[in-house]
Design a protein around this motif. Structure first.
Motif, short mmCIF file in Angstrom:
data_model
loop_
_atom_site.label_atom_id
_atom_site.label_comp_id
_atom_site.label_asym_id
_atom_site.label_seq_id
_atom_site.Cartn_x
_atom_site.Cartn_y
_atom_site.Cartn_z
N UNK A 94 0.89 -1.21 -0.07
CA UNK A 94 0.05 -0.13 0.22
C UNK A 94 0.85 1.12 0.08
N UNK A 95 1.12 1.85 -1.11
CA UNK A 95 1.69 3.12 -1.22
C UNK A 95 0.69 4.49 -1.20
N UNK A 96 1.12 5.18 -0.27
CA UNK A 96 0.41 6.43 0.04
C UNK A 96 -0.11 7.26 -1.19
N UNK A 97 0.88 7.29 -2.27
CA UNK A 97 0.72 8.05 -3.46
C UNK A 97 0.49 7.20 -4.45
N UNK A 98 -0.25 6.04 -4.34
CA UNK A 98 -0.41 4.98 -5.45
C UNK A 98 -0.89 5.68 -6.79
N UNK A 99 -1.76 6.68 -6.86
CA UNK A 99 -2.40 7.15 -7.86
C UNK A 99 -1.18 7.58 -8.79
N UNK A 100 -0.33 8.38 -8.04
CA UNK A 100 0.76 9.02 -8.77
C UNK A 100 1.69 8.21 -9.32
N UNK A 101 1.96 7.20 -8.66
CA UNK A 101 2.73 5.92 -9.02
C UNK A 101 2.15 5.29 -10.34
N UNK A 102 1.10 4.87 -10.31
CA UNK A 102 0.44 4.34 -11.56
C UNK A 102 0.38 5.25 -12.68
N UNK A 103 0.35 6.86 -12.52
CA UNK A 103 0.48 7.62 -13.54
C UNK A 103 1.69 7.67 -14.02
N UNK A 104 2.84 7.75 -13.12
CA UNK A 104 3.97 7.72 -13.59
C UNK A 104 4.43 6.60 -14.34
N UNK A 105 4.01 5.47 -14.08
CA UNK A 105 4.24 4.12 -14.77
C UNK A 105 3.75 4.16 -15.97
N UNK A 106 2.38 4.84 -16.19
CA UNK A 106 1.50 4.80 -17.60
C UNK A 106 2.64 5.90 -18.45
N UNK A 107 3.11 7.13 -17.64
CA UNK A 107 3.82 7.82 -18.56
C UNK A 107 4.82 7.23 -19.40
N UNK A 108 5.70 6.21 -18.62
CA UNK A 108 6.74 5.43 -19.45
C UNK A 108 6.44 4.74 -20.44
N UNK A 109 5.03 4.49 -20.80
CA UNK A 109 4.56 4.00 -22.19
C UNK A 109 3.87 5.07 -23.07
N UNK A 110 4.16 6.32 -22.60
CA UNK A 110 3.59 7.37 -23.44
C UNK A 110 2.23 7.80 -23.18
#
Length: 195
Positions: free
Chosen positions: A161-177
Motif C-alpha cells: 500500500x503506497x500512500x501516493x499510489x495514484x501518482x505511481x500508477x500515472x508515472x508508470x503509464x507515462x513510461x509507456x507514453x
C-alpha cells in the motif's frame, strides 16, 4: 503465513518491472461486461490490475488511491483500463460477484470488479502470482501495451500500500507514453495518445 505477508505490506512496498510473457484472460465483471486482456492490449490500451482480498487491511487503505487513479484516468474511456481483481472474501473463500459488489459499494469503488479468479494456489490469481513472483497484496500491475504482440507487453509491479499510489500508477503509464493527466468529457479524451 497471511499475517506475515500482511505485516510486510504494512511495513513498506516493493516496485519492479517485468518483461515476462503476460498471461491472457477472459473474464466477465460484476456488471456482466466481458473483457479479454489481449484484446485490450492489442487495441493499444494500458491495463491496470489491482489484486486484492476482502480480508486485507492494506488493500482497504489503498482503495481511495485506486479510485482517484480510476477517475483521473478517464474511468476506462481513455485508453487506460483498470480492474479490481478481488480474489478472496473475509473467510478466505474465492469471491463471487455478491462479494465484489458488496466490497465496491463499501469503499465507493466504481472500476470494473473481477471475481472468481482463484487464489494464490489456483486459477488466474495463481498464474499472475507465479509469473511475477507476487508475495502479497495489495499488488498493482500496470501493463503497458505492445499492440503487435500483447503477450510481450511490459508489466510494472508494485506490492504493498503506497500512500501516493495514484501518482505511481500515472508515472508508470507515462513510461509507456500515456499522459500524466487526461481530460475526459463523456467518451471524448483530449490528450494524446487518447484522442
Amino acid at each position: 503465513m497471511r499475517q506475515i505477508v500482511l505485516f510486510l505490506l504494512m511495513a513498506g512496498f516493493l516496485s519492479k518491472t517485468s518483461l515476462a510473457q503476460v498471461p491472457d484472460f477472459t473474464q466477465t465483471d460484476c456488471n456482466g461486461v466481458t473483457y479479454r486482456l489481449y484484446d485490450e492490449l492489442a487495441a493499444g490500451n494500458a491495463v491496470v490490475l489491482k489484486f486484492c482480498a476482502m480480508w486485507c487491511g492494506p488493500c482497504a487503505v489503498s482503495n481511495p488511491e485506486y479510485q482517484k487513479a480510476w477517475e483521473s484516468l478517464g474511468e476506462g474511456n481513455c485508453k487506460v483500463k483498470m480492474f479490481s481483481m478481488m480474489y478472496e472474501d473475509f473467510d478466505f473463500n474465492i469471491t463471487d460477484c455478491d462479494d465484489g459488489i458488496s466490497y465496491a459499494n463499501q469503499y465507493g469503488l466504481t472500476m470494473p470488479t473481477l471475481t472468481n479468479i482463484g487464489n494464490f494456489s489456483t486459477g488466474l490469481t495463481a498464474q499472475y502470482a507465479a509469473k511475477y513472483n507476487i508475495q502479497g497484496i495489495p499488488t498493482t500491475l500496470v501493463i503497458l501495451p505492445n499492440p503487435q504482440d500483447p503477450a510481450n507487453s511490459t508489466v510494472e509491479i508494485i506490492e504493498g500500500a503506497l500512500p501516493n499510489l495514484s501518482e505511481w500508477i500515472q508515472s508508470k503509464l507515462a513510461l509507456g507514453g500515456f499522459a500524466n493527466s487526461i481530460t475526459a468529457v463523456g467518451e471524448l479524451c483530449s490528450n494524446p495518445p487518447f484522442s
